[in-house]
Design a protein around this motif. Sequence first.
Motif, PDB file in Angstrom:
ATOM      1  N   SER A  27       0.863  -1.259  -0.134  1.00 35.08           N
ATOM      2  CA  SER A  27      -0.026   0.004  -0.034  1.00 35.08           C
ATOM      3  C   SER A  27       0.979   1.340  -0.001  1.00 35.08           C
ATOM      4  O   SER A  27       0.354   2.276  -0.587  1.00 35.08           O
ATOM      5  N   ILE A  28       2.108   1.258   0.925  1.00 34.64           N
ATOM      6  CA  ILE A  28       2.819   2.204   0.751  1.00 34.64           C
ATOM      7  C   ILE A  28       3.433   2.702  -0.619  1.00 34.64           C
ATOM      8  O   ILE A  28       3.598   3.602  -1.104  1.00 34.64           O
ATOM      9  N   LYS A  29       4.019   1.440  -1.351  1.00 37.69           N
ATOM     10  CA  LYS A  29       4.491   1.465  -2.584  1.00 37.69           C
ATOM     11  C   LYS A  29       3.700   2.097  -3.398  1.00 37.69           C
ATOM     12  O   LYS A  29       4.070   3.023  -4.722  1.00 37.69           O
ATOM     13  N   ILE A  30       2.242   1.745  -3.576  1.00 38.45           N
ATOM     14  CA  ILE A  30       1.513   2.133  -4.543  1.00 38.45           C
ATOM     15  C   ILE A  30       1.423   3.737  -4.558  1.00 38.45           C
ATOM     16  O   ILE A  30       0.924   4.294  -5.471  1.00 38.45           O
ATOM     17  N   LEU A  31       1.535   4.291  -3.618  1.00 40.62           N
ATOM     18  CA  LEU A  31       1.565   5.699  -3.484  1.00 40.62           C
ATOM     19  C   LEU A  31       2.687   6.401  -4.110  1.00 40.62           C
ATOM     20  O   LEU A  31       2.281   7.735  -4.406  1.00 40.62           O
ATOM     21  N   HIS A  32       3.778   5.950  -4.454  1.00 33.08           N
ATOM     22  CA  HIS A  32       4.817   6.432  -5.209  1.00 33.08           C
ATOM     23  C   HIS A  32       5.290   7.667  -4.575  1.00 33.08           C
ATOM     24  O   HIS A  32       5.649   8.546  -5.546  1.00 33.08           O
ATOM     25  N   GLY A  33       5.325   7.955  -3.307  1.00 30.64           N
ATOM     26  CA  GLY A  33       6.106   8.958  -2.891  1.00 30.64           C
ATOM     27  C   GLY A  33       5.038  10.037  -2.932  1.00 30.64           C
ATOM     28  O   GLY A  33       5.446  11.300  -2.777  1.00 30.64           O
ATOM     29  N   GLY A  34       3.756  10.126  -3.331  1.00 25.55           N
ATOM     30  CA  GLY A  34       2.848  11.239  -3.544  1.00 25.55           C
ATOM     31  C   GLY A  34       2.619  11.911  -2.389  1.00 25.55           C
ATOM     32  O   GLY A  34       2.058  13.255  -2.336  1.00 25.55           O
ATOM     33  N   VAL A  35       2.496  11.294  -1.261  1.00 25.42           N
ATOM     34  CA  VAL A  35       2.422  11.742   0.265  1.00 25.42           C
ATOM     35  C   VAL A  35       3.673  11.659   1.175  1.00 25.42           C
ATOM     36  O   VAL A  35       4.242  10.766   1.087  1.00 25.42           O
ATOM     37  N   PRO A  36       4.053  12.678   1.484  1.00 24.43           N
ATOM     38  CA  PRO A  36       5.387  12.646   2.609  1.00 24.43           C
ATOM     39  C   PRO A  36       5.438  11.317   3.326  1.00 24.43           C
ATOM     40  O   PRO A  36       4.564  11.138   4.033  1.00 24.43           O
ATOM     41  N   ALA A  37       6.656  10.931   3.782  1.00 23.27           N
ATOM     42  CA  ALA A  37       6.780   9.958   4.556  1.00 23.27           C
ATOM     43  C   ALA A  37       6.189  10.050   6.013  1.00 23.27           C
ATOM     44  O   ALA A  37       5.477   9.121   6.475  1.00 23.27           O
ATOM     45  N   GLN A  39       4.078  12.190   6.846  1.00 23.23           N
ATOM     46  CA  GLN A  39       2.465  12.367   6.703  1.00 23.23           C
ATOM     47  C   GLN A  39       1.788  10.821   6.981  1.00 23.23           C
ATOM     48  O   GLN A  39       1.084  10.615   7.477  1.00 23.23           O
ATOM     49  N   ILE A  40       2.539  10.092   5.982  1.00 22.07           N
ATOM     50  CA  ILE A  40       1.965   8.583   6.019  1.00 22.07           C
ATOM     51  C   ILE A  40       2.216   8.101   7.316  1.00 22.07           C
ATOM     52  O   ILE A  40       1.268   7.214   7.784  1.00 22.07           O
ATOM     53  N   ALA A  41       3.254   8.300   7.666  1.00 19.77           N
ATOM     54  CA  ALA A  41       3.600   7.440   9.150  1.00 19.77           C
ATOM     55  C   ALA A  41       2.500   7.837  10.290  1.00 19.77           C
ATOM     56  O   ALA A  41       1.986   7.135  11.165  1.00 19.77           O
ATOM     57  N   PHE A  42       2.147   9.220  10.291  1.00 24.43           N
ATOM     58  CA  PHE A  42       1.208   9.967  11.269  1.00 24.43           C
ATOM     59  C   PHE A  42      -0.127   9.232  11.111  1.00 24.43           C
ATOM     60  O   PHE A  42      -0.773   8.726  12.013  1.00 24.43           O
ATOM     61  N   GLU A 201       6.143  19.960   6.015  1.00 25.32           N
ATOM     62  CA  GLU A 201       5.606  19.569   4.392  1.00 25.32           C
ATOM     63  C   GLU A 201       4.254  18.546   4.398  1.00 25.32           C
ATOM     64  O   GLU A 201       4.360  17.530   4.967  1.00 25.32           O
ATOM     65  N   MET A 202       3.203  19.128   4.266  1.00 27.15           N
ATOM     66  CA  MET A 202       1.993  18.698   4.203  1.00 27.15           C
ATOM     67  C   MET A 202       1.357  18.731   2.849  1.00 27.15           C
ATOM     68  O   MET A 202       1.425  19.638   2.168  1.00 27.15           O
ATOM     69  N   VAL A 203       0.496  17.566   2.547  1.00 28.06           N
ATOM     70  CA  VAL A 203      -0.277  17.876   1.325  1.00 28.06           C
ATOM     71  C   VAL A 203      -1.790  17.200   1.709  1.00 28.06           C
ATOM     72  O   VAL A 203      -1.837  16.465   2.873  1.00 28.06           O
ATOM     73  N   VAL A 204      -2.661  17.441   0.804  1.00 27.20           N
ATOM     74  CA  VAL A 204      -3.949  17.096   1.006  1.00 27.20           C
ATOM     75  C   VAL A 204      -4.203  15.730   0.208  1.00 27.20           C
ATOM     76  O   VAL A 204      -4.215  15.835  -1.105  1.00 27.20           O
ATOM     77  N   ARG A 208      -7.914   8.359  -3.597  1.00 31.11           N
ATOM     78  CA  ARG A 208      -7.431   7.265  -3.862  1.00 31.11           C
ATOM     79  C   ARG A 208      -6.093   6.990  -2.794  1.00 31.11           C
ATOM     80  O   ARG A 208      -5.829   5.875  -2.307  1.00 31.11           O
ATOM     81  N   GLN A 209      -5.464   8.254  -2.489  1.00 24.92           N
ATOM     82  CA  GLN A 209      -4.044   8.117  -1.504  1.00 24.92           C
ATOM     83  C   GLN A 209      -4.783   7.860  -0.160  1.00 24.92           C
ATOM     84  O   GLN A 209      -4.267   7.061   0.816  1.00 24.92           O
ATOM     85  N   TRP A 210      -5.741   8.581   0.170  1.00 22.61           N
ATOM     86  CA  TRP A 210      -6.473   7.953   1.615  1.00 22.61           C
ATOM     87  C   TRP A 210      -6.800   6.544   1.754  1.00 22.61           C
ATOM     88  O   TRP A 210      -6.428   6.019   2.691  1.00 22.61           O
ATOM     89  N   LEU A 211      -7.309   6.017   0.548  1.00 18.70           N
ATOM     90  CA  LEU A 211      -7.616   4.671   0.459  1.00 18.70           C
ATOM     91  C   LEU A 211      -6.215   3.788   0.898  1.00 18.70           C
ATOM     92  O   LEU A 211      -6.377   2.681   1.836  1.00 18.70           O
ATOM     93  N   PHE A 212      -5.351   3.991   0.281  1.00 17.30           N
ATOM     94  CA  PHE A 212      -4.082   3.275   0.505  1.00 17.30           C
ATOM     95  C   PHE A 212      -3.339   3.624   1.633  1.00 17.30           C
ATOM     96  O   PHE A 212      -2.870   2.984   2.631  1.00 17.30           O
ATOM     97  N   ILE A 213      -3.375   4.936   2.243  1.00 16.25           N
ATOM     98  CA  ILE A 213      -2.742   5.167   3.675  1.00 16.25           C
ATOM     99  C   ILE A 213      -3.596   4.329   4.646  1.00 16.25           C
ATOM    100  O   ILE A 213      -3.299   3.683   5.781  1.00 16.25           O
ATOM    101  N   ALA A 214      -5.006   4.485   4.552  1.00 19.16           N
ATOM    102  CA  ALA A 214      -5.973   3.867   5.490  1.00 19.16           C
ATOM    103  C   ALA A 214      -5.480   2.219   5.429  1.00 19.16           C
ATOM    104  O   ALA A 214      -5.312   1.567   6.405  1.00 19.16           O
TER     105      ALA A 214
END
Length: 328
Positions: A27-37, A39-42, A201-204, A208-214
Amino acid sequence: MTAPSSALRGVLVAFGAYAVFAFSGASIKILHGGVPAYQIAFIGALFGGAALPFIKARGDSWFDVVRSTNRPLWLLRFVCGAIGAIASIITFTKLPMAEAFCLLFLLPSFVTILSVIFLREDVRWQRWAAVIIGFLGVLVVLRPGFRELSAGHLAAAIGGLVAAISIVVMRKMGPAEKRLSLYGAALLGTIAVSGILMLSEMVVPTPRQWLFIASYGLLGAAGNVMLMTAARLAPANLVAPPQYSQMLWAIAFGYLIFDDSIDLPMAAGIVLIVCSGLLTLAREKKRGTPLPRAVVSADNQAPLATSAEETSAAERPAQSASPATSHA
């Protein structure tokens, strides 16, 4: 339930747990770095809190999440949880999945070295041989001087090292420390540290990104609960080895989803590292050493299941309790 059938169920649940962790990493790899690490961790850690009701034992208080019998070691695990989560996210973002797991599987070698330094364990030549085999495997995979190394490789080394420190901390704290406290230290550390770092560094995220972070956070939580269940059904020495099945998932994901490939040297290195880990587990079983938790989830918070207390409980076939009735 008879002992053999309980053990078989435990092993099957363990295989399922490690598959879930592999999907969490994908799920992390599918994000392809589109969300900062950070933020994904949080966000992932917030979703990871879903495991807390299953980790909480009967009679535990929710305040046990922050209580500890040894505050300095609890704080060390707090810091290691945050560093490990961020490092592993960077690893899965930057590296092919098979290579990421390959390097993270150096964990048993790091545990051996740190156990000698900090726990004064008597490590004999067989375990040192396993360590050497593991590092030779890394050299074969990385081929320094013949290929360019990246931040992902450094992150993998850091992730494996801090996870090993967490294991040594758990061994030092002993069975008196509640599982809720151990899990809470890593979870709260990730939330606090990554929450502060992500402010720069934050992005909205997109839907689709919410789906994979969740997916990353919730699958990590589910994998934890499954692995704790496996540890109640089977001895730890049977629950730990299936972690290497993740390599098969990593290869499959790489081939089918991420267009990764594995050359002959990398395949040889993977074999050496897996053999190193299995040799270490075999030696620790023979010596009666509590098996280390594996680095199997993308957030490095998982499996608190292989303590000495859990092993002995799993070996009592009549006591296959549910996750909500255990202590660390």
